[in-house]
Design a protein around this motif. Structure first.
Motif, short mmCIF file in Angstrom:
data_model
loop_
_atom_site.label_atom_id
_atom_site.label_comp_id
_atom_site.label_asym_id
_atom_site.label_seq_id
_atom_site.Cartn_x
_atom_site.Cartn_y
_atom_site.Cartn_z
N PHE A 92 33.70 27.55 33.66
CA PHE A 92 33.04 28.42 34.63
C PHE A 92 32.42 29.61 33.93
O PHE A 92 33.01 30.21 33.03
N SER A 94 30.66 33.27 35.01
CA SER A 94 30.35 34.21 36.08
C SER A 94 28.96 34.79 35.87
O SER A 94 28.58 35.13 34.74
N ARG A 104 37.48 33.65 33.60
CA ARG A 104 37.33 32.20 33.55
C ARG A 104 38.60 31.47 33.98
O ARG A 104 38.54 30.39 34.56
N PHE A 107 39.25 29.61 37.24
CA PHE A 107 38.19 28.67 37.57
C PHE A 107 38.02 27.57 36.53
O PHE A 107 36.98 26.93 36.47
N PRO A 140 38.72 26.16 44.18
CA PRO A 140 39.27 27.05 43.14
C PRO A 140 39.89 28.32 43.68
O PRO A 140 40.90 28.79 43.14
N TYR A 381 35.76 35.42 47.12
CA TYR A 381 36.91 35.53 46.21
C TYR A 381 37.56 36.89 46.41
O TYR A 381 36.90 37.92 46.24
#
Length: 400
Positions: A92, A94, A104, A107, A140, A381
């Motif tokens: 992952f 961002s 990370r 995820f 996730p 999130y």
């Protein structure tokens, strides 16, 4: 006499207790919670609010509040980043700036060598094991991982061959009780064994069963590499090798094949993408060198739909250098923001850029580790607050 009565009345008034002041609005927990629900859905919002005082932290960390916060913002969830498949894991990246940039760790997902990612949507990630014939639906943010076996028609000895699939949140879903998982649909598309018909069926996590198989004649072959695009209540896949578009209407449960704007051309990897038009409807992106063509599906006065070239964007006149050896490639698309992920080179270094081609708005650049599809991921999130657990909130706010 009246003078004495007047003095007595004034005395009684002085002795009477003053009326209590009405409570301040923010002293009411229910009202304050309702105000906090309106915070923007960026990952740092609730961690920042939790630092105000113990009372605010108690309110924003309550599981019921976190569920309500996610439900409120789910329809406009921010783009958090993208997934790429690197060797045996999903990696992952961002795309947010501090303090919203995500770590990370939460995820990342280790995968078997037989698995590959097919796409992301509505906070869900869809993975397929094409050898053992099952899907993994990963959420996730909540950490949920569901396994869904292929329907009998797509298993050994069945009448259909798997090509691609899509995942999406079930319409009108709500979280009930302490169950935080998202009710979802998996739409599996493929072809018959003679590759003359396209077919599809839908799995519902709420019922745990696959629906009936639907099919349509498909003059194009059905190899698919690009993830699906959701426009309204329909999913679209780009077909090849002679380009066409497969549409699956979720409401009416039927398939149809639509000619692509360049239907006489052969499909080429990373050059074409089906996308929503500005204001709704179907659009089609074609890259040819440094020219980006945006086609729109329009209806004429006789009610017949057809493609019209909307505009041609000369990328080298905006922010790309046409002297580089690598002309732009389409490696992903974010439905939530109508954002295209393009890969190109700057000064001999391979890089990615995010751009809204409808408005020619350059977003930002990102590092490219491999040539492949970058699967955009949008979700709410809550960064270690309440049900997420952990210390992600502290990590996010470290650089504020």
């Amino acid at each position: 006499m009246w003078g004495r009565a007047g003095r007595d009345l004034r005395c009684r008034r002085k002795l009477r207790s003053p009326a209590p002041a009405p409570p301040l609005p923010l002293d009411n927990d229910d009202l304050l919670s309702d105000i906090l629900l309106r915070l923007p859905p960026s990952p740092s919002s609730l961690p920042r609010a939790s630092l105000v005082c113990k009372r605010w932290r108690r309110l924003v960390s309550a599981p019921a509040f976190v569920r309500s916060f996610r439900a409120r913002h789910r329809r406009n969830a921010p783009l958090l980043g993208f997934f790429t498949h690197e060797e045996s894991r999903l990696s992952f990246t961002s795309t947010l700036e501090p303090p919203d940039r995500l770590p990370r760790g939460p995820f990342s997902l280790e995968l078997e060598g037989r698995c590959r990612i097919l796409g992301c949507r509505h906070g869900l990630v869809l993975i397929v094991n094409w050898i053992d014939l099952y899907f993994l639906v990963w959420e996730p943010v909540a950490g949920d991982l569901s396994r869904v076996a292929f329907p009998p028609e797509f298993r050994d000895g069945g009448s259909a061959v798997f090509q691609h699939a899509a995942v999406l949140r079930a319409p009108g879903d709500v979280h009930a009780g302490e169950d935080l998982s998202i009710p979802f649909l998996v739409v599996l598309v493929g072809s018959d064994t003679t590759v003359t018909r396209a077919c599809a069926c839908v799995y519902s996590s709420e019922t745990g069963v696959w629906g009936d198989l639907v099919s349509t004649a498909c003059p194009s072959k059905v190899p698919m590499y690009n993830p699906s695009t959701l426009i309204g209540s329909s999913l679209y896949w780009l077909l090849g090798p002679t380009m066409a578009i497969l549409k699956f209407d979720l409401d009416r449960q039927f398939l149809v094949v639509i000619d692509a704007p360049l239907h006489n051309c052969l499909y080429s990897m990373f050059r074409y993408w089906v996308m929503p038009a500005e204001g709704g409807g179907l659009s089609f992106l074609c890259l040819s060198g440094y020219d980006a063509q945006l086609w729109m599906m329009k209806m004429d006065c006789d009610g017949i739909s057809g493609w019209v070239l909307g505009r041609t964007i000369e990328l080298d006149k905006l922010w790309l250098n046409s002297t580089e050896e690598l002309s732009p490639l389409i490696v992903g698309f974010a439905e939530e923001d109508n954002m295209s992920f393009l890969m190109t080179s700057f000064g001999g270094v391979i890089s990615g850029i995010m751009v809204k081609l409808n408005s020619t708005q350059f977003k930002k650049s990102f590092g490219v580790k491999c040539l492949g599809i970058h699967h955009s991921f949008a979700s709410v999130y809550t960064s270690g607050i309440g049900i997420d657990g952990g210390h992600a909130g502290a990590e996010l706010l470290h650089n504020t």
